[in-house]
Design an enzyme around this catalytic site. Structure first.
Site, PDB file in Angstrom:
ATOM      1  N   GLU A 232       0.883  -1.174   0.000  1.00  0.00           N
ATOM      2  CA  GLU A 232       0.000   0.000   0.000  1.00  0.00           C
ATOM      3  C   GLU A 232       0.912   1.214   0.000  1.00  0.00           C
ATOM      4  O   GLU A 232       1.472   1.566   1.042  1.00  0.00           O
ATOM      5  CB  GLU A 232      -0.875   0.013   1.264  1.00  0.00           C
ATOM      6  CG  GLU A 232      -1.815  -1.156   1.390  1.00  0.00           C
ATOM      7  CD  GLU A 232      -2.971  -1.102   0.409  1.00  0.00           C
ATOM      8  OE1 GLU A 232      -3.071  -0.144  -0.374  1.00  0.00           O
ATOM      9  OE2 GLU A 232      -3.767  -2.054   0.430  1.00  0.00           O
ATOM     10  N   CYS A 266      -2.495   8.748   2.691  1.00  0.00           N
ATOM     11  CA  CYS A 266      -2.179   8.493   1.283  1.00  0.00           C
ATOM     12  C   CYS A 266      -3.402   8.639   0.387  1.00  0.00           C
ATOM     13  O   CYS A 266      -3.278   8.677  -0.827  1.00  0.00           O
ATOM     14  CB  CYS A 266      -1.532   7.123   1.127  1.00  0.00           C
ATOM     15  SG  CYS A 266      -2.455   5.854   1.963  1.00  0.00           S
TER      16      CYS A 266
END
Ligand code: ADP
Length: 463
Positions: A232, A266
């Site tokens: 990720e 993010c």
């Protein structure tokens, strides 16, 4: 004297704790123990693993306030967000407690009467995780819960800035009876521990949340022993506002997406792409709401925006704001700071920039800060082109009440997570993850347990 990491409160710079760094020998031993205990943990039946996970989740909830306070102290995020993160973290444990019981195989019709074919799933082995500082609880449980549910053993290295939340959560796992070698943490420098993890013959999978350059090096180093990887990585989320959008919803959801955790996620919107006919009205409404956001110590009740995690993160934001201003952007609100380098705290006031263009760093580099750059578009194709012009492909958002516009944007945006009139789409029951250089694999949902499982096919012959 053993070496330690000093853990400081990013709101004040004060030392809150020191955490002992593990030696290489200790980490190697922990990896060996994790590997050895896989033999036992993988044989604990799925219903029992499920019960233990549920007990862990309940125990964490009993300690919710204490954990949230630890998180706010080491990460700086407002206490309300920390309390929300404890819920978010346990939602992954609850979800995978259920999924543990649903690891199904299948039978395949054979091509002859004398054979039977059975496909089954089995846990892949010891999983090593490296987690970031921005969600110290949820990024760990999102990995640990499916790993343990699948029957894998788990070892995690939390971020240097925020190990205390992870330590507390794992201590609670021990309290409710998850075996000590089935879930472990080690403390150390990212690069060094990363190399121990990737070079270990005991580790069968690396799961990582963090920056794209580090993810790439972990993928490369995992190649030597062909480990499974889930990554990720970074993002640079576009948020598109179509001409027909409900601007009040667009403003509240832009704030939810952009300013959570002081912009340090993010999936935070990084580029706000607004139709030229509504950009004036939208920017006025957004600026008005942004002025209401209170910056301060996360422990104070009315704080919306906490500090930036550290000086490195702060410098990156300032460079991007100044670059944009030098190249013609205008700050409608923000571009103010409250910092004290000696004491060690760095606050950036929420900032809205208009007259942004594609030559500015902020339109290409991840900001990880409370800065909203606005750029206008005329045709939908142009909005999509701007949105997709990034190596990242994690999250994208758009606001429209026109189903054709919405369908077009959904079809053409190259992002793993898409929010339509929704600035906060993430949840335990959905697949979270990115395309392109934002990562490999998905976490959450039914997809999130697959990466911890191997597929084995059995062919019974001569019947
Ligand atoms: P950030 O710059 O936001 O801190 P990183 O990707 O550097 O993001 O950090 C995320 C996690 O990765 C942290 O736990 C950190 O310790 C770890 N890390 C940093 N560098 C490396 C590396 N070279 N190899 C493995 N892990 C690393």
């Amino acid at each position: 004297m053993p070496k330690t990491f000093k853990i400081n409160n990013p709101s004040t710079g004060e030392l809150i704790s020191e955490v002992r760094i593990n030696s290489n020998d200790e980490i190697q031993q922990a990896l060996k123990n994790g590997h050895e205990s896989f033999k036992k943990w993988s044989k604990v039946n799925a219903h029992e693993r499920s019960r233990l996970l549920k007990k862990w989740s309940d125990k964490i909830q009993e300690h919710k306030t204490e954990i949230a306070e630890i998180m706010t102290l080491e990460n700086g995020k407002p206490l309300k967000e920390s309390l929300g993160e404890v819920d978010y973290a346990t939602s992954y444990i609850d979800w995978y407690a259920e999924e543990a019981k649903r690891i199904y195989g299948r039978t395949i019709p054979a091509a002859t009467e004398t054979k039977r074919i059975i496909v089954s799933k089995q846990p892949i082995g010891l999983v090593a995780a490296i987690t970031p500082w921005n969600f110290p609880a949820a990024m760990m449980t999102r990995k640990a819960a499916p790993a343990l549910a699948a029957g894998c053993t788990f070892i995690v290295k939390p971020a240097e800035d925020t190990p205390l939340t992870t330590i507390k959560l794992i201590e609670l796992a021990y309290e409710i009876g998850i075996p000590a070698d089935a879930i472990q943490y080690v403390i150390g420098d990212g690069k060094e521990v990363g190399e121990l993890f990737t070079s270990s013959e005991y580790v069968r999978k690396i799961t990582f949340t963090g920056s794209t350059p580090v993810g790439k090096s972990l993928i490369k180093n995992s190649a030597h022993t062909v480990k499974h990887v889930t990554m990720e990585l970074g993002g640079h989320a576009p948020l598109i506002i179509a001409e027909d959008a409900d601007l009040d919803i667009a403003v509240s959801q832009t704030i939810a997406s952009k300013f959570r955790n002081a912009g340090q996620t993010c999936v935070c919107a990084n580029r706000i792409i607004v139709h030229e006919n509504v950009i004036e009205e939208f920017s006025a409404k957004l600026t008005k709401e942004v002025r209401k956001l209170k910056v301060g110590n996360g422990l104070e009740e009315d704080t919306h925006i906490g500090p930036i995690i550290n000086e490195k993160g702060y410098e990156k934001i300032v460079v991007q704001i100044n670059d944009a201003l030098e190249k013609g952007a205008e700050a409608l609100v923000g571009n103010e700071y409250n910092t004290n380098k000696e004491k060690g705290y760095f606050f950036v006031y929420p900032t809205v920039l208009k007259n942004v263009n594609l030559n500015m760093k902020i339109m290409h580099e991840e900001t990880f800060g409370p800065v909203a750059p606005l750029i206008s578009f005329k045709e939908l194709e142009e909005a999509v082109e701007i949105a997709n012009s990034t190596p990242y492909g994690l999250a994208a958002y758009f606001f429209t009440n026109n189903y054709k516009t919405g369908t077009y944007l959904h079809d053409h945006l190259d992002f793993g997570i898409v929010g339509w009139n929704d600035g906060a789409p993430s949840a335990a029951h959905v697949p979270f993850g990115g395309m392109k250089e934002s990562g490999l694999g998905r976490e959450g949902g039914i997809e999130g347990i697959e990466p911890y499982l191997e597929t084995k096919f059995l062919s019974i012959g001569n019947l």
